[in-house]
Motif scaffolding. Structure first.
Motif, PDB file in Angstrom:
ATOM      1  N   ARG A 123      15.496  -0.587 -15.389  1.00  0.00           N
ATOM      2  CA  ARG A 123      16.917  -0.517 -16.356  1.00  0.00           C
ATOM      3  C   ARG A 123      17.974   0.589 -15.831  1.00  0.00           C
TER       4      ARG A 123
ATOM      5  N   TYR B 208       2.838   8.032 -28.109  1.00  0.00           N
ATOM      6  CA  TYR B 208       3.826   6.700 -28.198  1.00  0.00           C
ATOM      7  C   TYR B 208       5.149   7.325 -26.838  1.00  0.00           C
TER       8      TYR B 208
ATOM      9  N   LYS C 157       5.754 -11.631 -20.751  1.00  0.00           N
ATOM     10  CA  LYS C 157       4.516 -11.341 -21.381  1.00  0.00           C
ATOM     11  C   LYS C 157       3.216 -12.514 -20.111  1.00  0.00           C
TER      12      LYS C 157
ATOM     13  N   TYR D 269       4.276   0.073 -20.381  1.00  0.00           N
ATOM     14  CA  TYR D 269       5.470  -1.137 -19.670  1.00  0.00           C
ATOM     15  C   TYR D 269       6.467  -0.642 -20.357  1.00  0.00           C
ATOM     16  N   TYR D 270       6.386  -0.391 -21.840  1.00  0.00           N
ATOM     17  CA  TYR D 270       8.096  -0.467 -22.602  1.00  0.00           C
ATOM     18  C   TYR D 270       8.767   1.096 -21.182  1.00  0.00           C
TER      19      TYR D 270
ATOM     20  N   LYS E  25       5.411   5.925 -22.759  1.00  0.00           N
ATOM     21  CA  LYS E  25       5.902   5.324 -22.580  1.00  0.00           C
ATOM     22  C   LYS E  25       7.120   6.941 -21.315  1.00  0.00           C
TER      23      LYS E  25
ATOM     24  N   GLY F  38      10.916  -8.554 -17.326  1.00  0.00           N
ATOM     25  CA  GLY F  38       9.751  -8.493 -17.895  1.00  0.00           C
ATOM     26  C   GLY F  38       9.041  -9.124 -19.172  1.00  0.00           C
TER      27      GLY F  38
ATOM     28  N   SER G 255       4.695  -6.731 -15.942  1.00  0.00           N
ATOM     29  CA  SER G 255       3.777  -7.178 -16.823  1.00  0.00           C
ATOM     30  C   SER G 255       2.579  -5.793 -17.404  1.00  0.00           C
TER      31      SER G 255
ATOM     32  N   LEU H 289       9.831  -0.612 -18.054  1.00  0.00           N
ATOM     33  CA  LEU H 289      10.385  -0.920 -17.963  1.00  0.00           C
ATOM     34  C   LEU H 289      12.650  -0.247 -18.042  1.00  0.00           C
ATOM     35  N   ASP H 290      12.140   0.501 -18.866  1.00  0.00           N
ATOM     36  CA  ASP H 290      13.405   1.462 -20.142  1.00  0.00           C
ATOM     37  C   ASP H 290      13.344   2.146 -18.255  1.00  0.00           C
TER      38      ASP H 290
ATOM     39  N   GLU I 182       0.554  -1.488 -22.391  1.00  0.00           N
ATOM     40  CA  GLU I 182       1.684  -2.408 -23.539  1.00  0.00           C
ATOM     41  C   GLU I 182       2.792  -1.087 -23.719  1.00  0.00           C
ATOM     42  N   VAL I 183       3.148   0.282 -24.146  1.00  0.00           N
ATOM     43  CA  VAL I 183       3.621   0.698 -24.386  1.00  0.00           C
ATOM     44  C   VAL I 183       4.168   1.106 -22.971  1.00  0.00           C
TER      45      VAL I 183
END
Length: 637
Positions: free
Chosen positions: A382, A336, A420, A374-375, A340, A418, A364, A378-379, A371-372
């Motif tokens: 930001r 995980y 969906k 993507y997080y 990321k 972000g 997105s 985004l982190d 998906e992971v």
């Protein structure tokens, strides 16, 4: 991964270290091992949906009684089908009064999978052979328990033909089917040799015949057998084996290409392809689940003695990076975090692609496996934006221009969004493997969130890898284009896949890789197609050489162009046709060096760099290019 690949089979093995009665008393079931095997396989169902198989060996069975069993199927929902079928057979025996669940010996005597050693396999086929006979476990039978052998593995051996040639030279008659059969026969040959050596020694010493089997069982050394058998293997593998006398083993390739983990306490030792499956099923913290060391085998003798030894000399460790990028389950803590990190590593390229304009960008991901990552992206964006805001606030404070309006503008404006965008409406039936059928299916599986993306927006979508680009072109980009953004950026957390794999992933046809297609198009654009002919001639010239003497000439094709040039051509090739959208498309791939930073312990990157960990890999890319140039399809190994 938007492209469909078959890959990475899964193995599970459970060896009970207590009598069956112990589990009946503690867990109120004599089927503890059987139930745990099912759960361990179910937690790895992502590793194989072409078929499944299970096997069992019982300890201390009287002569004349069955002590080995196997069940395999390639039918839909194969895992559930096998276990439901066996439980149905078990219940029938209970209903007839043959099995009394409260009496463990009746379970062991009358249920095929009521034994102490259980083996499971989930199959994703790479051989192109789809029948129940191609499912693991494979079995080699004899009326001597110490000559019976059952194998299941997650592996590909690149020099299967050489192994079969060795068998023929010994006078054997191997069946040319799969590398699994070749490995089974190779281990089986050395198992026979070890058995016969002990038998003849005992016979010459006039040992009573009824005592010989137990002596053979005691003296049999699986490590020595594996050391002899695997001396010439080339490939990546994690293999579990059961011998009819109750000895069992798990072995891992010397480069650590294929993953394998184990957990041990006083009740059980269990093995699996994925660490998190063992953690979940046995309710263990991460520190209690260990890796099988590369080049080592763990042996459990029939008396319960457990030991581990090397069966080959140490070699450079190159674990498969694709395991971390895509294949393994993402709820493993390390995986995980690494996924990321892969997403975050795309920051610089993504910021450049959107001109640092976050106000008019939407982030997105597609497909769900991204998906992971993507997080992680985004982190990163930001944090990037917060640093920009901090610097601007400090500058305004220093100049005396700081006021409420500026604060609102800096903090509320140009902030990463972000959303969906792509929704998976129904479960994708991954058994549909034909590109045409899959592309049509994907176009209906995903739906779009309308009204979020505006015409002035850039839509940034994370993908965990792009292999062939077919689904991206025919389905995913057509779906995303319905939002009508000014620009779409597809950012891959994997570098450009340029070279075939031969260690377990079904991607050996060079001509299908979108990075290779793009590079060929660049050569054509420059009038340099002659380079393909030159590489073909050089590949042919070394085709009959030993693989250790071969050179990867295909690298020369890519060396002419930068990553950015190839990525730009890929964007041209996958740009969706016959859609109203006319916006800009950019494809970015994570550079290899940044991938290595994100995956410090999984540096197997041969599909990106062409630097293969074994000679068989170089032979594979050599053959793959010859096949491409001669317009031949099929595996290159």
């Amino acid at each position: 991964m938007s492209d469909f690949l078959k890959h990475e089979c899964g193995i599970a093995m459970i060896r009970l270290l207590k009598p069956i009665s112990y589990y009946q008393e503690k867990y109120n079931t004599s089927l503890y091992g059987f139930n745990q095997l099912f759960l361990l396989m179910e937690k790895q169902h992502n590793r194989g949906q072409d078929g499944a198989g299970i096997g069992c060996v019982k300890l201390d069975v009287a002569p004349g009684q069955q002590y080995m069993a196997r069940d395999r199927t390639i039918k839909q929902n194969s895992l559930a089908r096998i276990f439901k079928g066996q439980l149905k057979a078990y219940q029938k025996m209970v209903d007839k009064g043959v099995i009394h669940p409260e009496f463990p010996q009746t379970v062991k005597d009358n249920f095929d999978y009521g034994g102490e050693i259980l083996l499971g396999h989930l199959r994703y086929g790479t051989s192109g052979v789809y029948s129940s006979n191609s499912c693991h476990p494979y079995v080699r039978q004899s009326n001597w328990p110490t000559k019976n052998l059952m194998l299941a593995g997650n592996f590909t051996i690149t020099n299967e033909k050489d192994l079969n040639a060795d068998l023929i030279n010994r006078g054997q008659h191997p069946i040319f089917g799969t590398d699994t059969q070749a490995v089974l026969e190779e281990i089986g040959f050395h198992l026979d040799e070890a058995h016969d050596a002990i038998y003849h020694k005992m016979r010459d010493q006039n040992v009573e015949g009824t005592q010989i089997p137990s002596i053979i069982s005691e003296q049999l050394d699986p490590i020595r057998i594996l050391r002899n058998a695997a001396s010439n293997w080339d490939g990546g593998y994690a293999i579990a084996g059961l011998i009819g006398n109750g000895d069992s083993f798990v072995m891992r390739d010397p480069q650590g290409i294929r993953p394998c983990f184990y957990f041990q306490n006083d009740e059980v030792i269990a093995f699996a392809s994925e660490r998190v499956a063992l953690m979940t099923i046995f309710d263990q913290p991460i520190e209690n689940v260990c890796e099988v060391e590369p080049g080592c085998a763990i042996v459990v003798k029939n008396d319960g003695k457990i030991y581990s030894e090397r069966f080959t000399e140490p070699r450079p460790i190159t674990p498969c990076s694709f395991e971390r990028i895509y294949f393994s389950r993402g709820n493993d803590a390390d995986i995980y975090s690494e996924r990321k990190a892969l997403g975050g590593a795309l920051l610089e390229q993504v910021v450049k692609a959107i001109d640092n304009n976050f106000a008019d960008s939407v982030f997105s991901f597609v497909p769900n496996t991204a998906e992971v990552a993507y997080y992680g992206l985004l982190d990163a964006v930001r944090l990037h934006r917060r640093k920009e805001v901090r610097d601007a606030l400090l500058a305004a404070q220093s100049s005396g221009t700081l006021d409420a309006a500026l604060i609102d503008e800096l903090i509320m404006g140009n902030w990463p969004r972000g959303e969906k965008i792509a929704h998976k409406d129904i479960k994708l039936r991954t058994f549909i493997s034909q590109e045409e059928g899959r592309a049509k299916l994907v176009s209906h599986v995903y739906d779009i969130t309308y009204g979020i993306v505006k015409e002035q927006d850039c839509l940034v979508c994370i993908d965990d890898s792009i292999v062939r680009g077919t689904t991206l072109k025919e389905s995913i980009l057509k779906i995303l284009s319905r939002t009508n953004p000014r620009k779409i950026v597809v950012a891959s957390t994997a570098p450009q896949i340029r070279y075939p794999d031969c260690y377990g992933i079904d991607m050996s046809e060079l001509g299908k890789f979108i990075a290779f297609k793009a590079t060929v198009e660049l050569l054509k654009d420059e009038g340099c197609s002659y380079l393909l002919q030159e590489v073909y001639v050089d590949c042919l010239a070394q085709a009959d050489k030993p693989s250790r003497e071969m050179v990867n000439h295909v690298k020369r094709i890519y060396d002419r162009y930068s990553d950015e040039q190839i990525s730009a051509k890929i964007a041209e090739l996958v740009y969706p046709k016959n859609v109203p959208w006319q916006g800009e498309l950019e494809i970015v791939f994570l550079p290899v060096d940044k991938m290595r930073e994100a995956l410090p312990n999984n540096n197997g990157d041969w599909y990106f760099t062409g630097d293969y960990p074994t000679p068989g890999g170089t032979a594979t890319v050599n053959k793959a290019f010859i096949n491409y140039f001669e317009n031949k399809s099929g595996r290159a190994y």
